[in-house]
Design a protein around this motif. Sequence first.
Motif, PDB file in Angstrom:
ATOM      1  N   LEU A  58       2.557   3.875   6.526  1.00 21.36           N
ATOM      2  CA  LEU A  58       2.614   2.420   6.660  1.00 21.36           C
ATOM      3  C   LEU A  58       2.976   2.018   8.086  1.00 21.36           C
ATOM      4  N   LYS A  59       3.976   2.682   8.652  1.00 19.06           N
ATOM      5  CA  LYS A  59       4.405   2.394  10.024  1.00 19.06           C
ATOM      6  C   LYS A  59       3.288   2.712  11.016  1.00 19.06           C
ATOM      7  N   ASN A  60       2.627   3.862  10.848  1.00 24.32           N
ATOM      8  CA  ASN A  60       1.555   4.251  11.758  1.00 24.32           C
ATOM      9  C   ASN A  60       0.381   3.277  11.700  1.00 24.32           C
ATOM     10  N   ALA A  61       0.027   2.862  10.483  1.00 26.44           N
ATOM     11  CA  ALA A  61      -1.080   1.915  10.332  1.00 26.44           C
ATOM     12  C   ALA A  61      -0.720   0.557  10.922  1.00 26.44           C
ATOM     13  N   SER A  62       0.499   0.138  10.718  1.00 24.72           N
ATOM     14  CA  SER A  62       0.961  -1.136  11.271  1.00 24.72           C
ATOM     15  C   SER A  62       0.871  -1.143  12.791  1.00 24.72           C
ATOM     16  N   GLU A  63       1.312  -0.066  13.414  1.00 23.59           N
ATOM     17  CA  GLU A  63       1.296   0.031  14.874  1.00 23.59           C
ATOM     18  C   GLU A  63      -0.130   0.179  15.413  1.00 23.59           C
ATOM     19  N   LYS A  64      -0.949   0.988  14.740  1.00 18.35           N
ATOM     20  CA  LYS A  64      -2.310   1.236  15.214  1.00 18.35           C
ATOM     21  C   LYS A  64      -3.166  -0.021  15.180  1.00 18.35           C
ATOM     22  N   TYR A  65      -3.012  -0.813  14.116  1.00 17.05           N
ATOM     23  CA  TYR A  65      -3.903  -1.961  13.930  1.00 17.05           C
ATOM     24  C   TYR A  65      -3.229  -3.310  14.198  1.00 17.05           C
ATOM     25  N   GLY A  66      -1.958  -3.281  14.588  1.00 10.64           N
ATOM     26  CA  GLY A  66      -1.272  -4.522  14.936  1.00 10.64           C
ATOM     27  C   GLY A  66      -1.078  -5.460  13.756  1.00 10.64           C
ATOM     28  N   ILE A  67      -0.700  -4.910  12.610  1.00 11.85           N
ATOM     29  CA  ILE A  67      -0.482  -5.712  11.401  1.00 11.85           C
ATOM     30  C   ILE A  67       1.023  -5.748  11.123  1.00 11.85           C
ATOM     31  N   LYS A  68       1.601  -6.936  11.159  1.00 10.61           N
ATOM     32  CA  LYS A  68       3.058  -7.066  11.065  1.00 10.61           C
ATOM     33  C   LYS A  68       3.579  -7.066   9.633  1.00 10.61           C
ATOM     34  N   ASN A  69       2.824  -7.634   8.710  1.00  7.59           N
ATOM     35  CA  ASN A  69       3.301  -7.775   7.335  1.00  7.59           C
ATOM     36  C   ASN A  69       3.046  -6.487   6.561  1.00  7.59           C
ATOM     37  N   ILE A  70       4.101  -5.729   6.285  1.00 10.60           N
ATOM     38  CA  ILE A  70       3.955  -4.439   5.619  1.00 10.60           C
ATOM     39  C   ILE A  70       4.842  -4.403   4.373  1.00 10.60           C
ATOM     40  N   TYR A  71       4.351  -3.696   3.345  1.00  8.57           N
ATOM     41  CA  TYR A  71       5.055  -3.640   2.058  1.00  8.57           C
ATOM     42  C   TYR A  71       4.940  -2.246   1.456  1.00  8.57           C
ATOM     43  N   ASP A  72       5.994  -1.836   0.742  1.00  9.38           N
ATOM     44  CA  ASP A  72       5.929  -0.587  -0.004  1.00  9.38           C
ATOM     45  C   ASP A  72       5.751  -0.844  -1.496  1.00  9.38           C
ATOM     46  N   ASN A  73       5.570  -2.126  -1.861  1.00 11.31           N
ATOM     47  CA  ASN A  73       5.367  -2.516  -3.251  1.00 11.31           C
ATOM     48  C   ASN A  73       4.332  -3.639  -3.285  1.00 11.31           C
ATOM     49  N   TYR A  74       3.215  -3.421  -3.957  1.00  4.90           N
ATOM     50  CA  TYR A  74       2.140  -4.414  -3.919  1.00  4.90           C
ATOM     51  C   TYR A  74       2.507  -5.711  -4.633  1.00  4.90           C
ATOM     52  N   ASN A  75       3.445  -5.667  -5.572  1.00  7.11           N
ATOM     53  CA  ASN A  75       3.878  -6.911  -6.216  1.00  7.11           C
ATOM     54  C   ASN A  75       4.568  -7.836  -5.214  1.00  7.11           C
ATOM     55  N   ASN A  76       5.341  -7.247  -4.293  1.00 11.84           N
ATOM     56  CA  ASN A  76       5.964  -8.057  -3.244  1.00 11.84           C
ATOM     57  C   ASN A  76       4.910  -8.635  -2.299  1.00 11.84           C
ATOM     58  N   LEU A  77       3.875  -7.853  -2.033  1.00  9.66           N
ATOM     59  CA  LEU A  77       2.773  -8.353  -1.198  1.00  9.66           C
ATOM     60  C   LEU A  77       2.164  -9.601  -1.836  1.00  9.66           C
ATOM     61  N   PHE A  78       1.845  -9.516  -3.122  1.00 10.27           N
ATOM     62  CA  PHE A  78       1.231 -10.667  -3.804  1.00 10.27           C
ATOM     63  C   PHE A  78       2.187 -11.856  -3.889  1.00 10.27           C
ATOM     64  N   SER A  79       3.482 -11.587  -3.986  1.00 12.09           N
ATOM     65  CA  SER A  79       4.464 -12.676  -4.060  1.00 12.09           C
ATOM     66  C   SER A  79       4.547 -13.455  -2.755  1.00 12.09           C
ATOM     67  N   ASN A  80       4.280 -12.768  -1.639  1.00 11.36           N
ATOM     68  CA  ASN A  80       4.454 -13.395  -0.327  1.00 11.36           C
ATOM     69  C   ASN A  80       3.166 -13.863   0.342  1.00 11.36           C
ATOM     70  N   HIS A  81       2.006 -13.472  -0.206  1.00 12.97           N
ATOM     71  CA  HIS A  81       0.732 -13.817   0.438  1.00 12.97           C
ATOM     72  C   HIS A  81      -0.304 -14.221  -0.607  1.00 12.97           C
ATOM     73  N   LYS A  82      -1.076 -15.254  -0.283  1.00 15.15           N
ATOM     74  CA  LYS A  82      -2.222 -15.633  -1.107  1.00 15.15           C
ATOM     75  C   LYS A  82      -3.428 -14.877  -0.565  1.00 15.15           C
ATOM     76  N   ILE A  83      -3.909 -13.898  -1.307  1.00 17.34           N
ATOM     77  CA  ILE A  83      -4.970 -13.009  -0.851  1.00 17.34           C
ATOM     78  C   ILE A  83      -6.287 -13.370  -1.539  1.00 17.34           C
ATOM     79  N   ASP A  84      -7.346 -13.496  -0.735  1.00 17.26           N
ATOM     80  CA  ASP A  84      -8.683 -13.757  -1.274  1.00 17.26           C
ATOM     81  C   ASP A  84      -9.422 -12.460  -1.583  1.00 17.26           C
ATOM     82  N   LEU A  85      -9.297 -11.497  -0.675  1.00 19.90           N
ATOM     83  CA  LEU A  85     -10.046 -10.239  -0.759  1.00 19.90           C
ATOM     84  C   LEU A  85      -9.072  -9.077  -0.628  1.00 19.90           C
ATOM     85  N   LEU A  86      -9.077  -8.209  -1.630  1.00 20.93           N
ATOM     86  CA  LEU A  86      -8.182  -7.061  -1.623  1.00 20.93           C
ATOM     87  C   LEU A  86      -8.978  -5.773  -1.491  1.00 20.93           C
ATOM     88  N   SER A  87      -8.465  -4.872  -0.668  1.00 18.84           N
ATOM     89  CA  SER A  87      -9.068  -3.556  -0.483  1.00 18.84           C
ATOM     90  C   SER A  87      -8.102  -2.514  -1.025  1.00 18.84           C
TER      91      SER A  87
END
Length: 353
Positions: A58-87
């Motif tokens: 997660l840390k390596n991907a965040s640094e490589k692609y410049g993505i600040k919002n990182i989560y180790d639990n997908y339920n927390n991701l959905f709680s904090n972001h309205k997502i249209d397209l999930l991969s």
Amino acid sequence: MEKIKSAVIGCGRMGAFPSDLMKKYGPYCWFPLSHIEALKELKNVSVESICDIDSALLKNASEKYGIKNIYDNYNNLFSNHKIDLLSIATRTKERFEIIQAAIENGVKAIHVEKPLCNSMEQLKEIEFIVSDNKICLSYGTLRRYLNIYQKAKDMVDSGKFGKLLQIQVNFGESALFWTHPHSVDIILFFSEGRKLEAVQSNLSNVTLSSKKSVESDPLIEQASMYFDEGLVGTISKIPGMDVILGCEKGVISIDSNGSQIFTKMENQGSPYFEYSENLITDSYTGPQGTYSAIYNLINNMNNKDYKNNNYIFLGQRVLFGFVDSHLNHGKLIEIESISNEISVLGKSGNLYS
């Protein structure tokens, strides 16, 4: 115009870091391959967040692609972001629950790695909730989206080579869940318009946890898919990553994982097909790979085409059909008669497919 908000769950080999072997030997058409790379290429998409249970990945991907919002639990991701397209690029056993959670949280388009799920029971539930909620899906079986395979299909559909009789996929002695979603899907791609009637297989490395439940990821020794009008799709254990399309008047071969197309045709009444001097390669220089699949997914989402994903469910059903056939001593299994009790965990060593 507001961008489509996306997220990636799973930051491993397909999510963020393609294998060195694929980067070294993969034809150009396969790239960008990782989900994050592909999403970053799409101008109308923003990558809002990423998720993985492995903190180092997660840390390596965040640094490589410049993505600040990182989560180790997908339920927390959905709680904090309205997502249209999930991969989704996790192991198979997590995908069923992630798909359920995504739909419950308003996601409308999902690109998911293969295979889709671990059991016929899960497959039927995914089919229902995807249809009921009008969800668009695309899948990690990428060949149908790549230019050179589409060129080969255009050649078949042109009628120049006559009626398509057989589709043979040579991927070596490979695992059912790890590799052969690709084999099944490319057969379904080239057989478009023909009805799949039955499947048959002979597997090895089959470890059962119960009568209808396979714990291992079996190897395909031989498998066949039978369509109407006499078309047969075969999966061999010949190595090479080649797809051979046998027609009445010639043969079309997509060689070396999409590197080039060779053709043979009848000539002046000879009983032998002769190779053409024209080697067909992929001249397209734009992004393909996973980008092409997600680009197609977005078009379906914008056009509200919710039914352009039946090939995904059918392909997964075929994999379970192969298992059912093997457990019944190689019996031909009608596609609508696959046992609802079949499940495959796909375990190899300490890992799952």
